[in-house]
Design a protein around this motif. Structure first.
Motif, PDB file in Angstrom:
ATOM      1  N   SER A  76     -38.385  36.671  87.202  1.00 52.79           N
ATOM      2  CA  SER A  76     -38.644  35.234  87.092  1.00 52.79           C
ATOM      3  C   SER A  76     -37.852  34.457  88.130  1.00 52.79           C
ATOM      4  O   SER A  76     -38.355  33.512  88.744  1.00 52.79           O
ATOM      5  CB  SER A  76     -38.296  34.759  85.687  1.00 52.79           C
ATOM      6  OG  SER A  76     -38.453  33.353  85.587  1.00 52.79           O
ATOM      7  N   LYS A 112     -29.111  39.251  73.927  1.00 55.64           N
ATOM      8  CA  LYS A 112     -29.774  39.722  75.149  1.00 55.64           C
ATOM      9  C   LYS A 112     -28.794  40.327  76.147  1.00 55.64           C
ATOM     10  O   LYS A 112     -29.213  40.795  77.200  1.00 55.64           O
ATOM     11  CB  LYS A 112     -30.512  38.564  75.812  1.00 55.64           C
ATOM     12  CG  LYS A 112     -31.632  37.982  74.982  1.00 55.64           C
ATOM     13  CD  LYS A 112     -32.310  36.833  75.720  1.00 55.64           C
ATOM     14  CE  LYS A 112     -33.424  36.213  74.872  1.00 55.64           C
ATOM     15  NZ  LYS A 112     -34.074  35.069  75.596  1.00 55.64           N
ATOM     16  N   GLN A 133     -33.154  47.391  75.261  1.00 53.44           N
ATOM     17  CA  GLN A 133     -33.385  46.023  74.820  1.00 53.44           C
ATOM     18  C   GLN A 133     -32.858  45.013  75.838  1.00 53.44           C
ATOM     19  O   GLN A 133     -33.532  44.045  76.199  1.00 53.44           O
ATOM     20  CB  GLN A 133     -32.711  45.810  73.454  1.00 53.44           C
ATOM     21  CG  GLN A 133     -32.649  44.371  72.970  1.00 53.44           C
ATOM     22  CD  GLN A 133     -33.994  43.817  72.540  1.00 53.44           C
ATOM     23  OE1 GLN A 133     -34.972  44.554  72.474  1.00 53.44           O
ATOM     24  NE2 GLN A 133     -34.035  42.518  72.259  1.00 53.44           N
ATOM     25  N   VAL A 134     -31.639  45.244  76.326  1.00 56.20           N
ATOM     26  CA  VAL A 134     -31.052  44.336  77.321  1.00 56.20           C
ATOM     27  C   VAL A 134     -31.838  44.401  78.628  1.00 56.20           C
ATOM     28  O   VAL A 134     -32.098  43.374  79.274  1.00 56.20           O
ATOM     29  CB  VAL A 134     -29.567  44.689  77.545  1.00 56.20           C
ATOM     30  CG1 VAL A 134     -28.995  43.889  78.718  1.00 56.20           C
ATOM     31  CG2 VAL A 134     -28.757  44.431  76.284  1.00 56.20           C
ATOM     32  N   CYS A 193     -24.094  45.533  79.421  1.00 57.01           N
ATOM     33  CA  CYS A 193     -25.106  46.482  78.938  1.00 57.01           C
ATOM     34  C   CYS A 193     -24.445  47.839  78.720  1.00 57.01           C
ATOM     35  O   CYS A 193     -24.657  48.777  79.487  1.00 57.01           O
ATOM     36  CB  CYS A 193     -26.260  46.573  79.949  1.00 57.01           C
ATOM     37  SG  CYS A 193     -27.619  47.636  79.425  1.00 57.01           S
ATOM     38  N   TYR A 207     -24.566  39.908  82.900  1.00 58.76           N
ATOM     39  CA  TYR A 207     -24.952  40.664  81.708  1.00 58.76           C
ATOM     40  C   TYR A 207     -23.902  41.730  81.392  1.00 58.76           C
ATOM     41  O   TYR A 207     -23.171  42.194  82.279  1.00 58.76           O
ATOM     42  CB  TYR A 207     -26.297  41.362  81.919  1.00 58.76           C
ATOM     43  CG  TYR A 207     -27.510  40.477  81.833  1.00 58.76           C
ATOM     44  CD1 TYR A 207     -28.307  40.459  80.688  1.00 58.76           C
ATOM     45  CD2 TYR A 207     -27.869  39.647  82.886  1.00 58.76           C
ATOM     46  CE1 TYR A 207     -29.428  39.648  80.604  1.00 58.76           C
ATOM     47  CE2 TYR A 207     -28.994  38.831  82.810  1.00 58.76           C
ATOM     48  CZ  TYR A 207     -29.773  38.839  81.667  1.00 58.76           C
ATOM     49  OH  TYR A 207     -30.890  38.034  81.590  1.00 58.76           O
ATOM     50  N   GLN A 225     -37.076  40.876  83.210  1.00 55.95           N
ATOM     51  CA  GLN A 225     -37.852  39.629  83.181  1.00 55.95           C
ATOM     52  C   GLN A 225     -37.088  38.489  83.839  1.00 55.95           C
ATOM     53  O   GLN A 225     -37.669  37.679  84.580  1.00 55.95           O
ATOM     54  CB  GLN A 225     -38.196  39.272  81.733  1.00 55.95           C
ATOM     55  CG  GLN A 225     -39.163  40.234  81.055  1.00 55.95           C
ATOM     56  CD  GLN A 225     -39.387  39.881  79.591  1.00 55.95           C
ATOM     57  OE1 GLN A 225     -38.790  38.942  79.063  1.00 55.95           O
ATOM     58  NE2 GLN A 225     -40.242  40.653  78.925  1.00 55.95           N
ATOM     59  N   ASP A 226     -35.798  38.417  83.604  1.00 58.07           N
ATOM     60  CA  ASP A 226     -34.973  37.354  84.179  1.00 58.07           C
ATOM     61  C   ASP A 226     -34.923  37.464  85.701  1.00 58.07           C
ATOM     62  O   ASP A 226     -35.070  36.469  86.424  1.00 58.07           O
ATOM     63  CB  ASP A 226     -33.563  37.445  83.591  1.00 58.07           C
ATOM     64  CG  ASP A 226     -32.757  36.174  83.845  1.00 58.07           C
ATOM     65  OD1 ASP A 226     -33.315  35.206  84.398  1.00 58.07           O
ATOM     66  OD2 ASP A 226     -31.566  36.137  83.476  1.00 58.07           O
ATOM     67  N   ARG A 240     -34.934  45.022  79.132  1.00 56.55           N
ATOM     68  CA  ARG A 240     -36.225  44.340  79.057  1.00 56.55           C
ATOM     69  C   ARG A 240     -36.073  42.853  79.395  1.00 56.55           C
ATOM     70  O   ARG A 240     -36.841  42.307  80.191  1.00 56.55           O
ATOM     71  CB  ARG A 240     -36.810  44.518  77.650  1.00 56.55           C
ATOM     72  CG  ARG A 240     -38.210  43.948  77.483  1.00 56.55           C
ATOM     73  CD  ARG A 240     -38.862  44.501  76.221  1.00 56.55           C
ATOM     74  NE  ARG A 240     -38.080  44.182  75.034  1.00 56.55           N
ATOM     75  CZ  ARG A 240     -38.251  43.056  74.309  1.00 56.55           C
ATOM     76  NH1 ARG A 240     -39.176  42.190  74.672  1.00 56.55           N
ATOM     77  NH2 ARG A 240     -37.528  42.838  73.239  1.00 56.55           N
ATOM     78  N   HIS A 241     -35.085  42.222  78.822  1.00 57.46           N
ATOM     79  CA  HIS A 241     -34.835  40.810  79.148  1.00 57.46           C
ATOM     80  C   HIS A 241     -34.282  40.654  80.560  1.00 57.46           C
ATOM     81  O   HIS A 241     -34.596  39.683  81.253  1.00 57.46           O
ATOM     82  CB  HIS A 241     -33.851  40.212  78.143  1.00 57.46           C
ATOM     83  CG  HIS A 241     -34.377  40.149  76.747  1.00 57.46           C
ATOM     84  ND1 HIS A 241     -35.325  39.229  76.350  1.00 57.46           N
ATOM     85  CD2 HIS A 241     -34.109  40.914  75.653  1.00 57.46           C
ATOM     86  CE1 HIS A 241     -35.603  39.407  75.071  1.00 57.46           C
ATOM     87  NE2 HIS A 241     -34.889  40.425  74.620  1.00 57.46           N
ATOM     88  N   GLN A 248     -26.410  38.584  77.676  1.00 57.39           N
ATOM     89  CA  GLN A 248     -25.918  37.556  78.587  1.00 57.39           C
ATOM     90  C   GLN A 248     -24.554  37.072  78.138  1.00 57.39           C
ATOM     91  O   GLN A 248     -24.329  36.815  76.955  1.00 57.39           O
ATOM     92  CB  GLN A 248     -26.905  36.383  78.643  1.00 57.39           C
ATOM     93  CG  GLN A 248     -28.272  36.761  79.223  1.00 57.39           C
ATOM     94  CD  GLN A 248     -29.261  35.625  79.095  1.00 57.39           C
ATOM     95  OE1 GLN A 248     -29.601  35.219  77.984  1.00 57.39           O
ATOM     96  NE2 GLN A 248     -29.734  35.119  80.218  1.00 57.39           N
TER      97      GLN A 248
END
Length: 890
Positions: A384, A330, A373-374, A350, A348, A380-381, A376-377, A332
């Motif tokens: 959240s 992801k 891809q990175v 990227c 992160y 969300q992180d 997207r996570h 991280q």
């Protein structure tokens, strides 16, 4: 100064960073994108050879110099310099701040911005360098940082001298308008060839302003031999004479290499060093490029011995655990602590450094796919995390643990509000030109071991709301740099958070100026230390000691555990002194940077002038009569009135020990406490722990002598010899009467009390058989007199004082109506120099006569008030100094 903070910071705007920043911005996240170069508009790009050469910077690291602008668009190694280069990142350790983000992104040792999420997209070399620098400052990272580098099997070649219509050059502005669309060169990459050997060759269009003669000059291989040197000159002559110049094209070969390259950070130069991976296909690629050159009828220029790449991959490889890589799939970053799922929250990577191997083709789309891809996570992180904050802020705080979480996360909302209230441009302007940069180098010994501190101070960079109104804002700031203390850690100890106040004051010592340093140090091993020191400037004898005091740092060095808990993590403490030479001081002033450096020098000199010459206190006058002193009750005691052999009445206070078992009670001898002149040293009712309470807890019966020195019954005329001859034998006799003739006594004496007990023992007034132990403090055992004390001792101060006092020699410190003689003595006492001054009249008079009996920083305010209000109502006569003078001469 308000901290500049964001929800997320993206470092680099390449294929990875631009995608991450775009996706987060579309989700409504507050993002800061830090780019490596300045902003380029369409018309800013060079359109001719001279313009392009001016945008190039070449660095010759072996000789230590470079050519060209530091803000160049193109640089040696295809690394773009930056106006806002990120040096390193660290976890935000400012736990006391209400506006706290999780991460700090540093542009240098001092300037930073904060964010809850940091995305590193600075390219393979840039991202690795940031992580290396962060690791040196204590960030816990995988040992795989910098390993697994791949050049994607790249080899760049240049084919020149061809007569074929290659269309390998771009167009000038005039040509662009005059050539039809179908005859224009086309995109940068217009054709591709894939070999069965496992590599691909692509053609590229060279901009018209590209200095291709220079390109051919830096290659290491020309084929066929014998034509490469003169080709460029001949081609230029043909072009100048009006003949048609030959065609040229750039060829880029991509394949697979061993992916075993290594990126390292040189400890001395702090520059990135690269060991390229092995390229097993290099001979086959050279053969294929030669065959193409034959077909095109030109001359081949290329690097023969190793890969020349524009497509670096790896260095922060994605893997399933920290032992095999730096990040998880992801993006991280791993926190290697034995838990495979543990990552640094909010950190992160990227960009291309995630890709762990060669891909054999142009990696642009692959990097973009990885970034999607990175991202997207990542999105969300972030969302959240923000939802968690908003949810916890709406929940009641009945549960204590939940309330603590809410308080910890509320800072994020406050930070966002404060950031929105001030634009980024205003924040960058505010303080950017107001800070003054000072460099200091201090050397010395801590704990007997050599230590050197290389400090960079940026003044006026702290929150002005925290400053005292008496403190000049230009005298407060942040500290960066590093400390070399090889006895503790062989690596450099970098300052990750440092503060300095050059005009710090203490309400207990308002005449004293402190230069206070507090540094948090971190090493590459993850160990953290606190370095705290102060320069103490007392107005003693005007400015006689000013140079020594202002260049001497009294330092404490202590280590902390990994959880940064000062309360439980302290392992050891070392003390020592560091000094800055006069030459270093002058060099620091000559190298001051900042628009307000003159104001800084003036503020510093004004503070020193006020401290040493004017001697004006920096706080309100301390009136000991106003505060209500709260006393902590003692166990019940008994007052014994004693009549000495010379007819003087004294007293002794007795405390019986706390109840203990009979077996231990037999081994406990009583303790006799002997005070110094006038002040109380052992029985301190305002303190929770003093010597009397401690002795009672240990099971000792405690006796406190109140001799003829005591303010409750001071004599008008006496000597120290009288205390030793009459007072001490009287109390010893009373203790023996209460505990039996065979009892032994522990004696603890201070100052005059210690001198008196020696007179009693050596003069035979008491028997040494009754003394179990003797402990004396201050000058009662050893005399080490200062120059000032020797001068005062040889001056006729005592006869003059006795003459002025007259018959009434007991000096009342709180008398509303004093005689003219006593007022004159008090006035003279205030004028006498002393090491530390106080605003309380009682303290000033007493220290003027006897010197400083205590350092104010070592006593609490309540204790200070009690000592001056109740322990010193009167001063007994000073004839005792005749005896002190005699003993000093011995």
């Amino acid at each position: 100064m308000v901290e500049e903070s964001y929800d997320a910071v993206v470092v680099g705007s390449g294929y990875g960073g631009s995608v991450a920043a775009c996706r987060m911005a579309m989700a409504g996240i507050k993002v800061c994108l830090i780019e490596k170069g300045r902003r380029w508009e369409a018309n800013d790009f060079p359109k001719h050879v001279v313009g392009l050469v001016s945008m190039v910077r070449m660095e010759f690291r072996r000789w230590g110099f470079g050519l060209g602008s530091k803000k160049a668009l193109f640089q040696d190694g295809c690394v773009v310099k930056t106006e806002r280069k990120v040096l390193y990142i660290s976890e935000n350790s400012d736990t006391n701040s209400e506006q706290r983000r999780r991460w700090r992104v540093y542009f240098d040792d001092l300037e930073y911005i904060t964010a809850d999420f940091v995305v590193l997209s600075a390219g393979v070399l840039g991202t690795s360098e940031i992580l290396f620098q962060s690791k040196r400052r204590g960030l816990n990272l995988s040992e795989r940082v910098g390993l697994g580098l791949s050049c994607n099997g790249n080899n760049v070649a240049y084919v020149a001298g061809s007569q074929a219509p290659l269309n390998g050059y771009g167009l000038t502005k005039k040509q662009f308008l005059g050539i039809p669309f179908q005859h224009r060169p086309g995109p940068a990459i217009s054709s591709s060839f894939t070999s069965s050997s496992g590599f691909t060759i692509q053609s590229g269009v060279v901009p018209r302003s590209y200095p291709y003669l220079l390109f051919k000059g830096i290659t290491t291989y020309g084929w066929p031999n014998g034509f490469c040197f003169l080709h460029g000159l001949i081609d230029k002559l043909k072009h100048a004479m009006g003949f048609k110049a030959s065609e040229a094209v750039v060829l880029n070969a991509m394949g697979y290499d061993a992916c075993n390259g290594i990126i390292t950070l040189d400890e001395e130069t702090e520059k990135i060093c690269v060991t390229p991976p092995h390229d097993p296909l290099l001979p086959k690629k050279i053969q294929a490029l030669q065959n193409l050159t034959k077909k095109l009828g030109g001359i081949l220029f290329m690097s023969r011995y190793r890969s020349t790449t524009v497509h670096l991959l790896g260095g922060c490889n994605a893997a399933s655990d920290p032992s095999n890589g730096v990040c998880n799939p992801k993006g991280q970053v791993f926190h290697p602590n034995g838990d495979q799922d543990m990552v640094h929250k909010g950190l992160y990577v990227c960009d291309a450094s995630l890709i762990p191997c060669s891909i054999g083709i142009n990696p642009c789309l692959t990097i973009t796919t990885v970034a999607e891809q990175v991202s997207r996570h990542l999105v969300q992180d972030v969302l959240s995390f923000k939802r968690t904050i908003q949810h916890l802020q709406t929940v009641g705080d009945n549960d204590k643990a939940r309330h603590e979480i809410i308080q910890d996360l509320k800072c994020v909302k406050k930070t966002i509000e404060s950031t929105d209230s001030c634009s980024i441009k205003e924040k960058l302007t505010m303080g950017a030109h107001e800070k003054v940069t000072v460099k200091e180098t201090m050397r010395g010994f801590i704990g007997g071991m050599p230590c050197t501190a290389y400090l960079v101070l940026k003044m006026n960079s702290l929150d002005q709301n925290d400053s005292n109104e008496e403190t000049q804002s230009l005298l407060r700031g942040r500290v960066g740099g590093y400390v070399v203390f090889q006895a503790v850690n062989k690596d450099k100890l970098y300052i990750v958070d440092g503060k300095v106040d050059m005009c710090k004051i203490d309400i207990r010592t308002p005449y004293t100026q402190y230069m206070h340093y507090r540094l948090i140090l971190a090493s590459s091993s993850g160990s953290r230390y606190i370095f705290e020191g102060k320069k103490v400037m007392n107005p003693y004898l005007l400015a006689m000691y000013a140079l020594h005091e202002s260049t001497t740092l009294h330092a404490n060095f202590r280590t902390l555990s990994a959880n940064d808990s000062e309360a439980t993590g302290e392992l050891f403490t070392l003390r020592g002194e560091l000094h800055i030479s006069l030459f270093e001081v002058l060099k620091s002033f000559l190298k001051l940077e900042g628009r307000h450096r003159r104001e800084f020098v003036c503020s510093l000199l004004q503070s020193l002038w006020r401290t040493y010459i004017l001697q004006i206190p920096r706080q309100m006058k301390c009136d000991v009569g106003l505060p209500n002193i709260t006393e902590i009750p003692y166990p019940r005691s008994t007052i014994h009135e004693l009549k000495t052999e010379d007819g003087c009445t004294i007293s002794c206070q007795q405390w019986k020990h706390y109840a203990m078992n009979s077996e231990n009670e037999k081994t406990r001898y009583p303790v006799l406490l002997l005070n110094g002149h006038s002040t109380e040293s052992y029985c301190l009712p305002t303190e929770e722990r003093d010597l009397v309470r401690t002795l009672l807890e240990e099971g000792h019966e405690t006796w406190l002598l109140q001799s003829r020195l005591h303010p409750s019954h001071p004599s008008n005329n006496f000597t120290i010899e009288d205390i030793g001859r009459f007072d001490i034998p009287s109390v010893i006799m009373r203790i023996l009467e209460m505990n039996g003739p065979n009892t032994k006594i522990h004696v603890i004496a201070h100052c005059v009390g210690g001198l008196a007990i020696h007179i009693a023992l050596l003069g035979g007034h008491i028997s040494a058989n009754h003394i179990a132990s003797l402990s004396c403090t201050n000058s009662s055992m050893y005399f080490k007199l200062t120059t000032s004390a020797l001068v005062k001792m040889w001056l006729p101060l005592i006869p003059i004082t006795m003459t002025l006092l007259g018959k009434k020699r007991t000096l009342s410190l709180y008398a509303s109506k004093d005689s003219l003689r006593h007022k004159l003595v008090k006035f003279i006492a205030k004028l006498i120099p002393r090491n530390e001054r106080c605003t309380c009249n009682v303290c000033e008079i007493f220290s003027g006569i006897f010197g400083n009996t205590f350092w104010h920083e070592n006593v609490s305010n309540t204790m200070h008030q009690w000592l001056n209000k109740q322990s010193l109502p009167k001063l007994p006569p000073s004839t005792k100094h005749l005896h002190l003078r005699f003993y000093c001469e011995l």
